[in-house]
Design an enzyme around this catalytic site. Sequence first.
Site, PDB file in Angstrom:
ATOM      1  N   HIS A 226       0.851  -1.188   0.000  1.00 36.69           N
ATOM      2  CA  HIS A 226       0.000   0.000   0.000  1.00 36.69           C
ATOM      3  C   HIS A 226       0.888   1.238   0.000  1.00 36.69           C
ATOM      4  CE1 HIS A 226      -3.206   2.801   1.138  1.00 36.69           C
ATOM      5  NE2 HIS A 226      -4.028   1.855   0.738  1.00 36.69           N
TER       6      HIS A 226
ATOM      7  N   ASP B 198      -7.893  -5.450   0.000  1.00 37.30           N
ATOM      8  CA  ASP B 198      -8.316  -6.323  -1.100  1.00 37.30           C
ATOM      9  C   ASP B 198      -7.913  -7.772  -0.915  1.00 37.30           C
ATOM     10  OD1 ASP B 198      -7.589  -3.487  -3.006  1.00 37.30           O
ATOM     11  OD2 ASP B 198      -9.577  -4.357  -2.716  1.00 37.30           O
TER      12      ASP B 198
HETATM   13  C1  SDX Z   1      -6.330  -0.042  -2.893  1.00 32.37           C
HETATM   14  O1  SDX Z   1      -4.549   4.487  -2.104  1.00 32.37           O
HETATM   15  C2  SDX Z   1      -5.449   3.853  -1.457  1.00 32.37           C
HETATM   16  O2  SDX Z   1      -5.804   4.207  -0.350  1.00 32.37           O
HETATM   17  C3  SDX Z   1      -6.043   2.670  -2.176  1.00 32.37           C
HETATM   18  C4  SDX Z   1      -7.033   1.831  -1.401  1.00 32.37           C
HETATM   19  C5  SDX Z   1      -8.304   2.598  -1.114  1.00 32.37           C
HETATM   20  O3  SDX Z   1      -9.023   2.206  -0.173  1.00 32.37           O
HETATM   21  O4  SDX Z   1      -8.632   3.537  -1.908  1.00 32.37           O
HETATM   22  O5  SDX Z   1      -6.442   1.400  -0.185  1.00 32.37           O
HETATM   23  C6  SDX Z   1      -7.461   0.593  -2.187  1.00 32.37           C
HETATM   24  O6  SDX Z   1      -6.097   0.269  -4.023  1.00 32.37           O
HETATM   25  C7  SDX Z   1      -5.426  -0.990  -2.128  1.00 32.37           C
HETATM   26  C8  SDX Z   1      -4.183  -1.445  -2.963  1.00 32.37           C
HETATM   27  C9  SDX Z   1      -4.665  -2.552  -3.901  1.00 32.37           C
HETATM   28  N1  SDX Z   1      -3.614  -2.900  -4.849  1.00 32.37           N
HETATM   29  C10 SDX Z   1      -2.985  -4.096  -4.791  1.00 32.37           C
HETATM   30  O7  SDX Z   1      -3.139  -4.911  -3.880  1.00 32.37           O
HETATM   31  C11 SDX Z   1      -2.070  -4.361  -5.973  1.00 32.37           C
HETATM   32  C12 SDX Z   1      -0.735  -4.887  -5.465  1.00 32.37           C
HETATM   33  N2  SDX Z   1      -0.059  -3.793  -4.730  1.00 32.37           N
HETATM   34  C13 SDX Z   1       0.861  -2.988  -5.483  1.00 32.37           C
HETATM   35  O8  SDX Z   1       0.632  -2.822  -6.825  1.00 32.37           O
HETATM   36  C14 SDX Z   1       1.381  -1.791  -4.694  1.00 32.37           C
HETATM   37  O9  SDX Z   1       1.649  -2.212  -3.420  1.00 32.37           O
HETATM   38  C15 SDX Z   1       0.521  -0.539  -4.626  1.00 32.37           C
HETATM   39  C16 SDX Z   1       0.115  -0.069  -5.957  1.00 32.37           C
HETATM   40  C17 SDX Z   1      -0.695  -0.792  -3.794  1.00 32.37           C
HETATM   41  C18 SDX Z   1       1.356   0.545  -3.942  1.00 32.37           C
HETATM   42  O10 SDX Z   1       2.430   0.786  -4.769  1.00 32.37           O
HETATM   43  P1  SDX Z   1       3.514   1.918  -4.431  1.00 32.37           P
HETATM   44  O11 SDX Z   1       3.169   2.660  -3.208  1.00 32.37           O
HETATM   45  O12 SDX Z   1       3.766   2.707  -5.672  1.00 32.37           O
HETATM   46  O13 SDX Z   1       4.753   1.073  -4.021  1.00 32.37           O
HETATM   47  P2  SDX Z   1       5.784   0.518  -5.022  1.00 32.37           P
HETATM   48  O14 SDX Z   1       5.110  -0.095  -6.199  1.00 32.37           O
HETATM   49  O15 SDX Z   1       6.814   1.566  -5.226  1.00 32.37           O
HETATM   50  O16 SDX Z   1       6.389  -0.706  -4.167  1.00 32.37           O
HETATM   51  C19 SDX Z   1       7.505  -0.534  -3.323  1.00 32.37           C
HETATM   52  C20 SDX Z   1       8.294  -1.823  -3.482  1.00 32.37           C
HETATM   53  C21 SDX Z   1       8.681  -2.129  -4.929  1.00 32.37           C
HETATM   54  O17 SDX Z   1       9.837  -2.952  -4.873  1.00 32.37           O
HETATM   55  P3  SDX Z   1      11.291  -2.242  -5.136  1.00 32.37           P
HETATM   56  O18 SDX Z   1      11.211  -1.567  -6.488  1.00 32.37           O
HETATM   57  O19 SDX Z   1      11.473  -1.258  -3.999  1.00 32.37           O
HETATM   58  O20 SDX Z   1      12.276  -3.385  -5.102  1.00 32.37           O
HETATM   59  O21 SDX Z   1       7.470  -2.944  -3.069  1.00 32.37           O
HETATM   60  C22 SDX Z   1       7.242  -3.806  -4.186  1.00 32.37           C
HETATM   61  C23 SDX Z   1       7.559  -2.992  -5.428  1.00 32.37           C
HETATM   62  O22 SDX Z   1       7.961  -3.857  -6.484  1.00 32.37           O
HETATM   63  N3  SDX Z   1       5.825  -4.165  -4.115  1.00 32.37           N
HETATM   64  C24 SDX Z   1       5.359  -5.394  -4.305  1.00 32.37           C
HETATM   65  C25 SDX Z   1       3.978  -5.298  -4.100  1.00 32.37           C
HETATM   66  N4  SDX Z   1       3.650  -4.039  -3.795  1.00 32.37           N
HETATM   67  C26 SDX Z   1       4.801  -3.330  -3.820  1.00 32.37           C
HETATM   68  N5  SDX Z   1       5.988  -6.548  -4.627  1.00 32.37           N
HETATM   69  C27 SDX Z   1       5.188  -7.628  -4.730  1.00 32.37           C
HETATM   70  N6  SDX Z   1       3.843  -7.632  -4.537  1.00 32.37           N
HETATM   71  C28 SDX Z   1       3.212  -6.486  -4.226  1.00 32.37           C
HETATM   72  N7  SDX Z   1       1.901  -6.480  -4.041  1.00 32.37           N
END
Ligand code: SDX
Length: 436
Positions: free
Chosen positions: A313, A371
């Site tokens: 998140h 989720d």
């Molecule tokens: C919702 O914003 C909100 O409040 C949203 C929400 C709401 O109520 O409105 O809470 C609802 O959208 C919840 C989130 C649902 N999405 C997912 O579950 C999809 C999977 N999660 C990711 O795509 C990600 O965690 C996000 C999009 C939710 C957040 O992404 P960020 O903040 O841009 O973080 P990032 O992608 O920069 O991740 C940081 C690191 C990265 O690795 P490095 O490049 O540092 O090595 O963490 C890794 C990412 O690759 N990472 C994950 C991951 N989420 C982040 N690796 C594996 N699986 C994951 N789910």
Amino acid sequence: MTPSDVKATLSFSDGSPQMDLPLYKGTIGPDVIDIRKLYAQTGKFTYDPGFLSTASCNSTITYIDGDKGELLYRGYPIEQLAVNCDYLETCYLLLYGELPTPSQKEEFVGRVTHHTMVNEQMQFFLRGFRRDAHPMAVMAGLVGALSAFYHDSPDINNPEHREIAAIRLIAKMPTLVAMAYKYTIGQPYIYPKNDLSYAGNFMRMMFATPCEEYKPNDVLVRAMDRIFTLHADHEQNASTSTVRLCGSSGTNPFAAIAAGVACLWGPAHGGANEAALNMLHDIQKQGGVAKIGEFIKQVKDKNSGVKLMGFGHRVYKNYDPRAKLMRETCHEVLSELGLENDPLFKLAMELEKIALEDEYFVARKLYPNVDFYSGIVQRAIGIPVPLFTAIFALARTVGWIAQLNEMIGDPEYKIGRPRQLFVGATKRDVKPIAQR
Ligand code: SDX
């Protein structure tokens, strides 16, 4: 906003004039640096794609403490609201800032109940879709279509017009989601029934048929209502920011909410619940718990493009409080249905346990979000997977419209118009095609 007695001083190593920037304090949470005069005084923009360090507005509605894993709606912890209130009380709180008294609740519920029907013309919009259209495509169309029906309240700057738009949207989203579902399965639409609760009415419109009476299961209705509450609002997430930016042009509020529906559909946002359940299904098909290690390996391999859906998140760097409540709701629903041994739920809990002990997730502070479990409980209730995000949109509508109305009600608001860092071609002359 309270001016802080701390100032930020911006100085440049190229001799450009330095600048003092005022700071403001909120009631809780990080202070903000006011950069509104930065460009006028320095000719420079800030640069923050994805808005990792940018506050787009000031708000009194929802606050998240990502480090503590805390979520407050108008100051009330989500854990207390989920147990002591129902969704319509939460809607009242988000819209008006206080929990309703019994008489205020009765009046509000009465208003919502008497706006649950949609214009009979709405059913003709559905006919244009394929029966196998994704429900979010249908919902984006239907919610946008609502903007063509309410000529009695066209002035977004009129507080009464904003309020009736909020009531209509909260009241009609369940009817539209149920219609989108019935259309995909070729069953007749079920009209709202005013003697049922908000969630009970939704369950009946979803699962009843004209052929026999439908008695909603109270445990499932309560679970559905809690799912609505858990999804109601969440600060300036992508879809809420979309609604605010879209609404800042003064557009029709239904059109602005339709933009929120479109944004929520994405798998990185509200579409994650559908993606998380499909992910669990895939692991189950490949061998279940025994295959978790292999899957986690794929997730950690950047080239795989595989993410652990329902994890991570932008703001929570701790356990999403909604995920905890959703997991409890999962237990309640599965026990009520005699599905305590549901393989997907067991798989999800094992996957969570392994991920939370794995350095990759610990180092990145990746925890389950709202989720991760919501798909399992919705599937157990009988909601088809493609409809999960439409239900998220139903529940989030109150947050979207409360945030939109808060913005429009702020006399200082302006149309949102971000700038850019231009890295494209500098000015050049067009050559006639014969010379190209
Ligand atoms: C919702 O914003 C909100 O409040 C949203 C929400 C709401 O109520 O409105 O809470 C609802 O959208 C919840 C989130 C649902 N999405 C997912 O579950 C999809 C999977 N999660 C990711 O795509 C990600 O965690 C996000 C999009 C939710 C957040 O992404 P960020 O903040 O841009 O973080 P990032 O992608 O920069 O991740 C940081 C690191 C990265 O690795 P490095 O490049 O540092 O090595 O963490 C890794 C990412 O690759 N990472 C994950 C991951 N989420 C982040 N690796 C594996 N699986 C994951 N789910």
